[in-house]
Structures are given as C-alpha cells and as structure tokens.
Design a protein around this motif. Structure first.
Motif, PDB file in Angstrom:
ATOM      1  N   ASP A   1       1.790  -1.124   1.302  1.00 42.77           N
ATOM      2  CA  ASP A   1       2.048  -0.755  -0.086  1.00 42.77           C
ATOM      3  C   ASP A   1       0.699  -0.572  -0.768  1.00 42.77           C
ATOM      4  O   ASP A   1      -0.351  -0.867  -0.189  1.00 42.77           O
ATOM      5  N   THR A   2       0.727  -0.085  -1.995  1.00 41.10           N
ATOM      6  CA  THR A   2      -0.495   0.116  -2.760  1.00 41.10           C
ATOM      7  C   THR A   2      -0.547  -0.871  -3.915  1.00 41.10           C
ATOM      8  O   THR A   2       0.404  -0.988  -4.686  1.00 41.10           O
ATOM      9  N   LEU A   3      -1.646  -1.580  -4.005  1.00 46.74           N
ATOM     10  CA  LEU A   3      -1.888  -2.554  -5.066  1.00 46.74           C
ATOM     11  C   LEU A   3      -2.885  -1.942  -6.046  1.00 46.74           C
ATOM     12  O   LEU A   3      -3.938  -1.462  -5.642  1.00 46.74           O
ATOM     13  N   LYS A   4      -2.537  -1.935  -7.321  1.00 48.78           N
ATOM     14  CA  LYS A   4      -3.434  -1.426  -8.360  1.00 48.78           C
ATOM     15  C   LYS A   4      -4.261  -2.590  -8.910  1.00 48.78           C
ATOM     16  O   LYS A   4      -3.718  -3.651  -9.232  1.00 48.78           O
ATOM     17  N   LEU A   5      -5.566  -2.390  -8.990  1.00 52.58           N
ATOM     18  CA  LEU A   5      -6.461  -3.405  -9.531  1.00 52.58           C
ATOM     19  C   LEU A   5      -7.113  -2.895 -10.804  1.00 52.58           C
ATOM     20  O   LEU A   5      -7.643  -1.781 -10.838  1.00 52.58           O
ATOM     21  N   SER A   6      -7.082  -3.693 -11.821  1.00 55.29           N
ATOM     22  CA  SER A   6      -7.717  -3.393 -13.098  1.00 55.29           C
ATOM     23  C   SER A   6      -9.220  -3.653 -12.977  1.00 55.29           C
ATOM     24  O   SER A   6      -9.641  -4.510 -12.195  1.00 55.29           O
ATOM     25  N   PRO A   7     -10.036  -2.969 -13.771  1.00 56.68           N
ATOM     26  CA  PRO A   7     -11.463  -3.290 -13.786  1.00 56.68           C
ATOM     27  C   PRO A   7     -11.723  -4.737 -14.222  1.00 56.68           C
ATOM     28  O   PRO A   7     -12.772  -5.289 -13.929  1.00 56.68           O
ATOM     29  N   ASN A   8     -10.749  -5.363 -14.880  1.00 57.02           N
ATOM     30  CA  ASN A   8     -10.887  -6.757 -15.318  1.00 57.02           C
ATOM     31  C   ASN A   8     -10.558  -7.768 -14.230  1.00 57.02           C
ATOM     32  O   ASN A   8     -10.830  -8.962 -14.402  1.00 57.02           O
ATOM     33  N   ASP A   9      -9.948  -7.334 -13.128  1.00 56.68           N
ATOM     34  CA  ASP A   9      -9.632  -8.258 -12.034  1.00 56.68           C
ATOM     35  C   ASP A   9     -10.922  -8.677 -11.342  1.00 56.68           C
ATOM     36  O   ASP A   9     -11.709  -7.839 -10.917  1.00 56.68           O
TER      37      ASP A   9
ATOM     38  N   THR B   1     -10.822 -11.216  -8.863  1.00 55.28           N
ATOM     39  CA  THR B   1     -10.459 -11.669  -7.524  1.00 55.28           C
ATOM     40  C   THR B   1      -9.215 -10.909  -7.063  1.00 55.28           C
ATOM     41  O   THR B   1      -8.505 -10.305  -7.874  1.00 55.28           O
ATOM     42  N   ILE B   2      -8.961 -10.960  -5.769  1.00 54.32           N
ATOM     43  CA  ILE B   2      -7.710 -10.454  -5.199  1.00 54.32           C
ATOM     44  C   ILE B   2      -7.000 -11.663  -4.610  1.00 54.32           C
ATOM     45  O   ILE B   2      -7.562 -12.360  -3.753  1.00 54.32           O
ATOM     46  N   ASP B   3      -5.790 -11.938  -5.082  1.00 53.31           N
ATOM     47  CA  ASP B   3      -5.029 -13.096  -4.619  1.00 53.31           C
ATOM     48  C   ASP B   3      -3.910 -12.654  -3.686  1.00 53.31           C
ATOM     49  O   ASP B   3      -3.223 -11.669  -3.953  1.00 53.31           O
ATOM     50  N   MET B   4      -3.742 -13.410  -2.590  1.00 53.02           N
ATOM     51  CA  MET B   4      -2.650 -13.181  -1.652  1.00 53.02           C
ATOM     52  C   MET B   4      -2.027 -14.540  -1.347  1.00 53.02           C
ATOM     53  O   MET B   4      -2.726 -15.470  -0.944  1.00 53.02           O
ATOM     54  N   ALA B   5      -0.723 -14.666  -1.588  1.00 51.73           N
ATOM     55  CA  ALA B   5      -0.002 -15.902  -1.278  1.00 51.73           C
ATOM     56  C   ALA B   5       1.049 -15.573  -0.229  1.00 51.73           C
ATOM     57  O   ALA B   5       1.779 -14.588  -0.353  1.00 51.73           O
ATOM     58  N   LEU B   6       1.120 -16.401   0.822  1.00 44.79           N
ATOM     59  CA  LEU B   6       2.082 -16.205   1.910  1.00 44.79           C
ATOM     60  C   LEU B   6       2.963 -17.438   2.017  1.00 44.79           C
ATOM     61  O   LEU B   6       2.467 -18.561   2.104  1.00 44.79           O
ATOM     62  N   TYR B   7       4.272 -17.220   2.000  1.00 53.17           N
ATOM     63  CA  TYR B   7       5.257 -18.275   2.217  1.00 53.17           C
ATOM     64  C   TYR B   7       5.926 -17.970   3.554  1.00 53.17           C
ATOM     65  O   TYR B   7       6.646 -16.987   3.668  1.00 53.17           O
ATOM     66  N   VAL B   8       5.683 -18.810   4.545  1.00 52.05           N
ATOM     67  CA  VAL B   8       6.142 -18.555   5.908  1.00 52.05           C
ATOM     68  C   VAL B   8       7.336 -19.439   6.221  1.00 52.05           C
ATOM     69  O   VAL B   8       7.266 -20.662   6.071  1.00 52.05           O
ATOM     70  N   ASP B   9       8.432 -18.825   6.644  1.00 50.83           N
ATOM     71  CA  ASP B   9       9.610 -19.556   7.097  1.00 50.83           C
ATOM     72  C   ASP B   9       9.797 -19.231   8.575  1.00 50.83           C
ATOM     73  O   ASP B   9       8.989 -18.527   9.167  1.00 50.83           O
TER      74      ASP B   9
ATOM     75  N   GLY C   1       2.416 -11.164  -7.422  1.00 46.67           N
ATOM     76  CA  GLY C   1       3.644 -10.378  -7.389  1.00 46.67           C
ATOM     77  C   GLY C   1       3.512  -8.940  -7.830  1.00 46.67           C
ATOM     78  O   GLY C   1       4.518  -8.235  -7.901  1.00 46.67           O
ATOM     79  N   ARG C   2       2.296  -8.472  -8.137  1.00 45.69           N
ATOM     80  CA  ARG C   2       2.157  -7.036  -8.431  1.00 45.69           C
ATOM     81  C   ARG C   2       2.687  -6.223  -7.268  1.00 45.69           C
ATOM     82  O   ARG C   2       3.281  -5.171  -7.451  1.00 45.69           O
ATOM     83  N   VAL C   3       2.423  -6.719  -6.070  1.00 44.17           N
ATOM     84  CA  VAL C   3       3.057  -6.189  -4.861  1.00 44.17           C
ATOM     85  C   VAL C   3       3.644  -7.384  -4.131  1.00 44.17           C
ATOM     86  O   VAL C   3       2.981  -8.405  -3.976  1.00 44.17           O
ATOM     87  N   ALA C   4       4.897  -7.263  -3.722  1.00 45.84           N
ATOM     88  CA  ALA C   4       5.561  -8.325  -2.963  1.00 45.84           C
ATOM     89  C   ALA C   4       6.274  -7.688  -1.781  1.00 45.84           C
ATOM     90  O   ALA C   4       6.767  -6.563  -1.878  1.00 45.84           O
ATOM     91  N   MET C   5       6.308  -8.399  -0.661  1.00 45.64           N
ATOM     92  CA  MET C   5       7.026  -7.889   0.506  1.00 45.64           C
ATOM     93  C   MET C   5       7.574  -9.054   1.324  1.00 45.64           C
ATOM     94  O   MET C   5       7.002 -10.137   1.336  1.00 45.64           O
ATOM     95  N   THR C   6       8.708  -8.800   1.951  1.00 49.71           N
ATOM     96  CA  THR C   6       9.303  -9.745   2.892  1.00 49.71           C
ATOM     97  C   THR C   6       9.184  -9.131   4.270  1.00 49.71           C
ATOM     98  O   THR C   6       9.677  -8.031   4.508  1.00 49.71           O
ATOM     99  N   VAL C   7       8.506  -9.846   5.169  1.00 50.54           N
ATOM    100  CA  VAL C   7       8.146  -9.304   6.478  1.00 50.54           C
ATOM    101  C   VAL C   7       8.759 -10.178   7.572  1.00 50.54           C
ATOM    102  O   VAL C   7       8.548 -11.393   7.579  1.00 50.54           O
TER     103      VAL C   7
END
Length: 90
Positions: free
Chosen positions: A35-43, A45-53, A64-70
């Motif tokens: 997917d494509t994540l849009k970043l503002s000039p004010n961002d 850091t880039i945050d990624m959180a993974l919840y693994v089941d 959550g700007r971009v979210a996916m279930t894999v």
C-alpha cells in the motif's frame, strides 16, 4: 493446524526522503500486500506496529494511516506485539 505458509513474513517500508515541504508517498509491505503511506513534511518518524496472532498479523503504519491484515504461518506463539519507530531524517 497446518498452513501453506512457511518461514517468516516480511514487513517493510520503502522510505526515500522527499524534497523539503512536500508530501512523501512511501510504499509499505506486509507479506504479499502493499500500500502507499502518505507522509507529511511535519512527520519526524515512521511508526509501524505489528500485532501477531497464530495465523495472521495486523500491521498499522503511522497509527493506522495504512492498516493491513496479513496471513502468517502458524506458530506456537499465541500473541505478540512489536512497535518500531524510525526517524525520517538522518
């Protein structure tokens, strides 16, 4: 429970700094999904959180700007959480 998936599942961010003052479009990947994540000039850091089941991972980029279930390979680890923060400038 058997799965056709073997090995690990890759989650990645293709970040290339953009010119100052412009919105950046960054490719994010989770397994075979992209997917494509849009970043503002004010961002800053880039945050990624993974919840693994057992059989899937929920990935959230920038809260959550971009979210996916894999789908991910079954493991004996029932639940895991990983949070990664990367700076956008060196």
């Amino acid at each position: 429970m058997d799965s056709d998936l073997t090995g690990g599942t890759d989650f990645s961010i293709e970040y290339v700094p953009n010119a100052d003052g412009e919105i950046s479009s960054v490719k994010v990947h989770g397994g075979s999904f992209s997917d494509t994540l849009k970043l503002s000039p004010n961002d800053k850091t880039i945050d990624m959180a993974l919840y693994v089941d057992n059989t899937f991972t929920e990935a959230y980029f920038m809260n959550g700007r971009v979210a996916m279930t894999v789908p991910t390979a079954f493991s004996h680890i029932s639940v895991s959480y990983t949070h990664l923060t990367l700076p956008t400038k060196a």
